[in-house]
Design a protein around this motif. Structure first.
Motif, PDB file in Angstrom:
ATOM      1  N   GLY A 173       0.818  -1.201   0.000  1.00  0.00           N
ATOM      2  CA  GLY A 173       0.000   0.000   0.000  1.00  0.00           C
ATOM      3  C   GLY A 173       0.849   1.247   0.000  1.00  0.00           C
ATOM      4  O   GLY A 173       2.040   1.221  -0.323  1.00  0.00           O
ATOM      5  N   VAL A 174       0.233   2.369   0.384  1.00  0.00           N
ATOM      6  CA  VAL A 174       0.854   3.681   0.346  1.00  0.00           C
ATOM      7  C   VAL A 174       1.009   4.220   1.758  1.00  0.00           C
ATOM      8  O   VAL A 174       0.072   4.163   2.562  1.00  0.00           O
ATOM      9  N   ILE A 175       2.198   4.747   2.071  1.00  0.00           N
ATOM     10  CA  ILE A 175       2.454   5.416   3.348  1.00  0.00           C
ATOM     11  C   ILE A 175       2.699   6.889   3.045  1.00  0.00           C
ATOM     12  O   ILE A 175       3.530   7.233   2.192  1.00  0.00           O
ATOM     13  N   LEU A 176       1.987   7.767   3.739  1.00  0.00           N
ATOM     14  CA  LEU A 176       2.161   9.197   3.568  1.00  0.00           C
ATOM     15  C   LEU A 176       3.013   9.765   4.698  1.00  0.00           C
ATOM     16  O   LEU A 176       2.862   9.376   5.857  1.00  0.00           O
ATOM     17  N   GLY A 177       3.903  10.707   4.367  1.00  0.00           N
ATOM     18  CA  GLY A 177       4.698  11.379   5.385  1.00  0.00           C
ATOM     19  C   GLY A 177       6.000  10.667   5.699  1.00  0.00           C
ATOM     20  O   GLY A 177       6.303   9.597   5.173  1.00  0.00           O
ATOM     21  N   ALA A 180       7.924  12.256  10.874  1.00  0.00           N
ATOM     22  CA  ALA A 180       8.370  13.385  11.683  1.00  0.00           C
ATOM     23  C   ALA A 180       7.292  14.447  11.838  1.00  0.00           C
ATOM     24  O   ALA A 180       7.424  15.353  12.654  1.00  0.00           O
ATOM     25  N   GLY A 181       6.233  14.349  11.055  1.00  0.00           N
ATOM     26  CA  GLY A 181       5.174  15.352  11.115  1.00  0.00           C
ATOM     27  C   GLY A 181       3.870  14.783  10.620  1.00  0.00           C
ATOM     28  O   GLY A 181       3.792  13.630  10.193  1.00  0.00           O
ATOM     29  N   ALA A 182       2.816  15.577  10.707  1.00  0.00           N
ATOM     30  CA  ALA A 182       1.493  15.134  10.280  1.00  0.00           C
ATOM     31  C   ALA A 182       1.471  14.904   8.772  1.00  0.00           C
ATOM     32  O   ALA A 182       2.130  15.603   8.008  1.00  0.00           O
ATOM     33  N   ALA A 183       0.709  13.909   8.351  1.00  0.00           N
ATOM     34  CA  ALA A 183       0.524  13.621   6.929  1.00  0.00           C
ATOM     35  C   ALA A 183      -0.920  13.934   6.559  1.00  0.00           C
ATOM     36  O   ALA A 183      -1.841  13.703   7.354  1.00  0.00           O
ATOM     37  N   ARG A 184      -1.119  14.462   5.360  1.00  0.00           N
ATOM     38  CA  ARG A 184      -2.457  14.847   4.927  1.00  0.00           C
ATOM     39  C   ARG A 184      -2.767  14.263   3.557  1.00  0.00           C
ATOM     40  O   ARG A 184      -1.894  14.156   2.705  1.00  0.00           O
ATOM     41  N   LEU A 185      -4.028  13.910   3.389  1.00  0.00           N
ATOM     42  CA  LEU A 185      -4.542  13.497   2.087  1.00  0.00           C
ATOM     43  C   LEU A 185      -5.799  14.317   1.860  1.00  0.00           C
ATOM     44  O   LEU A 185      -6.777  14.190   2.612  1.00  0.00           O
ATOM     45  N   ARG A 186      -5.798  15.198   0.852  1.00  0.00           N
ATOM     46  CA  ARG A 186      -6.958  16.056   0.637  1.00  0.00           C
ATOM     47  C   ARG A 186      -7.134  16.342  -0.848  1.00  0.00           C
ATOM     48  O   ARG A 186      -6.199  16.255  -1.637  1.00  0.00           O
TER      49      ARG A 186
END
Length: 218
Positions: A173-177, A180-186
């Motif tokens: 699958g896909v890992i965002l970020g 070290a910080g917040a990850a966003r998907l928008r």
């Protein structure tokens, strides 16, 4: 300027030498075609120690265009003129299209090795070269017949090249970020964001899981 060394001789029909071998050195600045137009030009660099090499091949093998010289590591630069681009063209009539291979020919491949990366570079306001984006291919498992690899995507953030997304083979699958910080998907602008399993005839579910002590905000 570059030089072409010529050794010339004449032999009879039996292969015996009939005249003295003559050696000439011709200084080369460019090579012209039959119409007198420039075909190839050399630039001489004072005290040069590195150079190109072009090697032909046997049937089924590659023709090799390589960097050679005294230095242990020699970069290669292809520089189009003006707004020109570099094109790799495949004229095969089949359906496979062009293929670009970035091959890390390592004698000791190991997990976490970067097999290739592509940098997207440009100057900053002080005319210094900076990397603004990067894609890396990374080995996860080198076991023959069951190899795994990940694809990592980076962007420059606050003057540091930062991991933004990983196509993870272990997770499938896909890992965002970068952890070290917040990850966003928008979605961008006044449009919908749809997450859809589209998995065929099964009855799939979408699962949102928070780590211990965490939460999910909708």
């Amino acid at each position: 300027m570059p030089r072409l060394d010529l050794n010339m001789s004449e032999r009879d029909g039996d292969g015996f030498l009939t005249s003295t071998v003559e050696s000439r050195v011709i200084d080369l600045e460019d090579v012209d075609d039959s119409n007198g137009n420039e075909l190839l030009e050399w630039d001489m660099i004072a005290n040069a120690v590195n150079y190109w090499r072009l090697a032909n091949s046997i049937t089924g093998a590659d023709v090799v265009f390589s960097a050679q010289g005294d230095d242990a590591n020699v970069d290669m630069l292809f520089r189009p003129k003006g707004t020109g681009i570099v094109t790799l063209e495949n004229t095969d009539a089949g359906a496979s299209g062009s293929f670009l291979s970035l091959f890390h020919n390592s004698a000791s491949p190991a997990a976490a090795d970067i097999v290739a990366h592509v940098d997207f570079d440009g100057n900053d306001s002080a005319a210094a070269l900076q990397t603004y984006g990067r894609i890396e291919g990374v080995i996860r498992d080198t076991t023959a017949a069951s190899t795994d690899g990940d694809l990592l995507f980076y962007v420059a953030r606050a003057n540091a090249i930062t991991l933004q997304m990983t196509l993870d083979s272990d997770l499938n699958g896909v890992i965002l970020g970068d952890a070290a910080g917040a990850a966003r998907l928008r979605s961008n602008g006044p449009t919908n964001l749809t997450i859809d399993t589209q998995s065929g005839t099964a009855s799939p579910v979408i699962t949102l899981t928070a780590a211990a002590g965490g939460g999910i905000t909708v």
